[in-house]
Motif scaffolding. Structure first.
Motif, PDB file in Angstrom:
ATOM      1  N   GLY A 188       0.865  -1.175   0.000  1.00  0.00           N
ATOM      2  CA  GLY A 188       0.000   0.000   0.000  1.00  0.00           C
ATOM      3  C   GLY A 188       0.894   1.214   0.000  1.00  0.00           C
ATOM      4  N   LEU A 189       0.604   2.183   0.859  1.00  0.00           N
ATOM      5  CA  LEU A 189       1.440   3.371   1.013  1.00  0.00           C
ATOM      6  C   LEU A 189       2.099   3.353   2.385  1.00  0.00           C
ATOM      7  N   SER A 190       3.322   3.890   2.451  1.00  0.00           N
ATOM      8  CA  SER A 190       4.064   3.905   3.714  1.00  0.00           C
ATOM      9  C   SER A 190       4.794   5.221   3.884  1.00  0.00           C
ATOM     10  N   ALA A 191       4.907   5.655   5.131  1.00  0.00           N
ATOM     11  CA  ALA A 191       5.753   6.793   5.487  1.00  0.00           C
ATOM     12  C   ALA A 191       6.658   6.354   6.623  1.00  0.00           C
ATOM     13  N   MET A 192       7.938   6.715   6.526  1.00  0.00           N
ATOM     14  CA  MET A 192       8.898   6.360   7.556  1.00  0.00           C
ATOM     15  C   MET A 192       9.499   7.610   8.179  1.00  0.00           C
ATOM     16  N   PHE A 193       9.374   7.726   9.497  1.00  0.00           N
ATOM     17  CA  PHE A 193      10.033   8.777  10.266  1.00  0.00           C
ATOM     18  C   PHE A 193      11.388   8.250  10.736  1.00  0.00           C
ATOM     19  N   ASN A 194      12.454   9.000  10.519  1.00  0.00           N
ATOM     20  CA  ASN A 194      13.767   8.631  11.027  1.00  0.00           C
ATOM     21  C   ASN A 194      14.004   9.376  12.333  1.00  0.00           C
ATOM     22  N   TRP A 237       7.004   0.474  15.293  1.00  0.00           N
ATOM     23  CA  TRP A 237       8.068   1.128  16.034  1.00  0.00           C
ATOM     24  C   TRP A 237       9.346   0.294  15.969  1.00  0.00           C
ATOM     25  N   HIS A 238      10.493   0.966  15.754  1.00  0.00           N
ATOM     26  CA  HIS A 238      11.784   0.283  15.702  1.00  0.00           C
ATOM     27  C   HIS A 238      12.792   1.044  16.565  1.00  0.00           C
ATOM     28  N   ASP A 239      13.204   0.426  17.652  1.00  0.00           N
ATOM     29  CA  ASP A 239      14.207   0.967  18.563  1.00  0.00           C
ATOM     30  C   ASP A 239      15.501   0.202  18.292  1.00  0.00           C
ATOM     31  N   TYR A 240      16.582   0.914  17.936  1.00  0.00           N
ATOM     32  CA  TYR A 240      17.829   0.250  17.575  1.00  0.00           C
ATOM     33  C   TYR A 240      18.679  -0.162  18.775  1.00  0.00           C
ATOM     34  N   ARG A 276      22.551  10.240  21.248  1.00  0.00           N
ATOM     35  CA  ARG A 276      23.700  11.086  20.967  1.00  0.00           C
ATOM     36  C   ARG A 276      23.331  12.003  19.817  1.00  0.00           C
ATOM     37  N   PRO A 277      23.708  13.274  19.869  1.00  0.00           N
ATOM     38  CA  PRO A 277      23.357  14.185  18.776  1.00  0.00           C
ATOM     39  C   PRO A 277      23.808  13.649  17.423  1.00  0.00           C
ATOM     40  N   GLY A 278      22.876  13.673  16.450  1.00  0.00           N
ATOM     41  CA  GLY A 278      23.188  13.236  15.099  1.00  0.00           C
ATOM     42  C   GLY A 278      23.158  11.744  14.879  1.00  0.00           C
ATOM     43  N   ARG A 279      22.930  10.956  15.917  1.00  0.00           N
ATOM     44  CA  ARG A 279      22.953   9.501  15.791  1.00  0.00           C
ATOM     45  C   ARG A 279      21.589   8.957  15.408  1.00  0.00           C
ATOM     46  N   LYS A 280      21.558   7.983  14.495  1.00  0.00           N
ATOM     47  CA  LYS A 280      20.306   7.320  14.141  1.00  0.00           C
ATOM     48  C   LYS A 280      19.977   6.307  15.232  1.00  0.00           C
ATOM     49  N   VAL A 281      18.882   6.540  15.928  1.00  0.00           N
ATOM     50  CA  VAL A 281      18.559   5.694  17.080  1.00  0.00           C
ATOM     51  C   VAL A 281      17.300   4.860  16.878  1.00  0.00           C
ATOM     52  N   GLY A 282      16.552   5.112  15.805  1.00  0.00           N
ATOM     53  CA  GLY A 282      15.348   4.321  15.555  1.00  0.00           C
ATOM     54  C   GLY A 282      14.561   4.900  14.404  1.00  0.00           C
ATOM     55  N   HIS A 283      13.473   4.227  14.075  1.00  0.00           N
ATOM     56  CA  HIS A 283      12.557   4.766  13.076  1.00  0.00           C
ATOM     57  C   HIS A 283      11.159   4.242  13.357  1.00  0.00           C
ATOM     58  N   ALA A 284      10.202   4.854  12.706  1.00  0.00           N
ATOM     59  CA  ALA A 284       8.817   4.398  12.797  1.00  0.00           C
ATOM     60  C   ALA A 284       8.217   4.432  11.400  1.00  0.00           C
ATOM     61  N   THR A 285       7.423   3.437  11.096  1.00  0.00           N
ATOM     62  CA  THR A 285       6.738   3.363   9.804  1.00  0.00           C
ATOM     63  C   THR A 285       5.238   3.288  10.038  1.00  0.00           C
TER      64      THR A 285
END
Length: 384
Positions: free
Chosen positions: A309-315, A334-337, A342-351
């Motif tokens: 279908g359609l998806s949106a992902m928040f980083n 929900w995805h918790d890594y 830490r500033p600038g670090r990718k720590v998770g995402h949500a779709t």
């Protein structure tokens, strides 16, 4: 009564222990594939879901033991030294191959290959000296972006030259880089797209629908898939990605980051691995980029890359927001890594997924308001 003898479970070795390795390991488990991760950091987040060996990329004793325990080696991080990849390729099957990794590590080699494959690029010039920078600026003009040829990603290793008088500051910032620089023309693009593709050992090639992306400070902030109103750009991107994959004899998933300018596609960068802009495929596609990467490098049949279908992902960058608004949303994921903030670090995402644009927009809006992320969500809502 005779039983079936279970074959030995294959073991996938992953160089790099970040969130991409973590999601590869999670995707591998249902396929009956074991994973073994190598990273120099003892707290690498993939170690929470898979066995982790702590070793430097030049610790060849440790890497020899690693190679002896796995069937195939792959990467979650494109800046693993190409020499290490070549060394491992003499001891195990390595996918993608070291040549593909080396090309993608060097922006000059990468842009040159793009043009050879028919993919247009912004104007660019190699820069090795201060005089080279002046000559390049004379050809390209300003604004332009001075970049390191190697070891730059997520906006790192870049200096935007707004005016010719900024050349001294740009050289002071990046001129000491030992691997050389590249000057690229600034492109006032209309939008950013990425095409994710996968190729098997025997040449089966598939792509996911184009993804539209928005960045903040050079880091991906929001993705929307399938990208709206792409028309013929989908088939054009597919053809370019196929040509590139065949030229490199590429095996596995890769991403091609693209600018759209005056109806044309311009090549920005290639990522020789699973990619941030493809995280939506975990819930939004029939087979995710992670599952298909595991399948491809192990010589297994590929899964369908069609969108559900359609998806949106928040980083999520720096720190995680409250998970509840996402988890309370229908078809929110929900995805918790498992990383420290830490500033600038990718720590998770949500779709968040939906069957049509109106429903997806409503769900995105609800999440954004609950998390005070209206600014992050706004571009996607406007595109819908």
């Amino acid at each position: 009564m005779s039983g079936t003898i279970r074959q030995k479970q294959p073991v996938l070795g992953i160089l790099g222990g970040g969130q991409l390795a973590r999601m590869l390991a999670i995707a591998a488990a249902p396929l009956g594939v074991k994973t073994l991760v190598v990273d120099s950091a003892p707290d690498a987040c993939a170690g929470q879901v898979a066995p982790l060996r702590v070793a430097d990329w030049t610790d060849y004793d440790a890497l020899a033991k690693f190679a002896a325990e796995v069937d195939v080696v792959t990467f979650d991080f494109e800046n693993v030294p190409a020499d290490t990849a070549h060394w491992l390729a003499e001891r195990a099957a390595v996918f993608p191959n070291p040549r593909a990794l080396a090309v993608a590590q060097d922006r000059l080699a990468e842009k040159t290959l793009f043009r050879e494959c028919g993919l247009h690029t912004p104007a660019f010039e190699a820069v090795d000296t201060r005089e080279d920078l002046d000559r390049a600026l004379t050809k390209i003009g300003a604004p332009a972006i001075l970049k390191t040829r190697r070891l730059g990603y997520d906006g790192k290793g870049q200096f935007r030259i707004k005016h010719l008088k900024d050349a001294d500051a740009a050289w002071a910032a990046l001129g000491s880089n030992a691997h050389g620089l590249i000057l690229e023309a600034f492109v006032p693009f209309e939008r950013e797209l990425s095409v994710l593709a996968v190729r098997t050992r025997d040449g089966d090639f598939r792509v996911w629908p184009l993804t539209q992306n928005w960045h903040t400070d050079g880091v991906l902030s929001l993705s929307l898939a399938p990208a709206p109103d792409v028309g013929a750009l989908q088939s054009r991107a597919e053809a370019l990605a196929r040509t590139l994959a065949e030229r490199l004899d590429y095996v596995g998933v890769f991403a091609l980051e693209l600018f759209v300018k005056d109806g044309d596609l311009l090549g920005n960068e290639m990522a020789p691995r699973v990619h941030n802009s493809g995280h939506w495929t975990i819930e939004g596609a029939i087979a995710s980029q992670f599952e298909n990467h595991v399948r491809a490098v192990l010589g297994l049949p590929l899964g369908d890359t069609a969108a559900r279908g359609l998806s949106a992902m928040f980083n999520w960058i720096g720190e995680l927001p409250d998970a509840v608004p996402v988890m309370a949303t229908v078809d929110g994921h929900w995805h918790d890594y498992g990383k420290q903030s830490r500033p600038g670090r990718k720590v998770g995402h949500a779709t968040v997924c939906a069957t049509d644009a109106k429903v997806l927009a409503a769900r995105i809006g609800e999440i954004a308001r609950a998390l005070n992320r209206e600014e992050q969500a706004a571009p996607g809502l406007q595109a819908l």
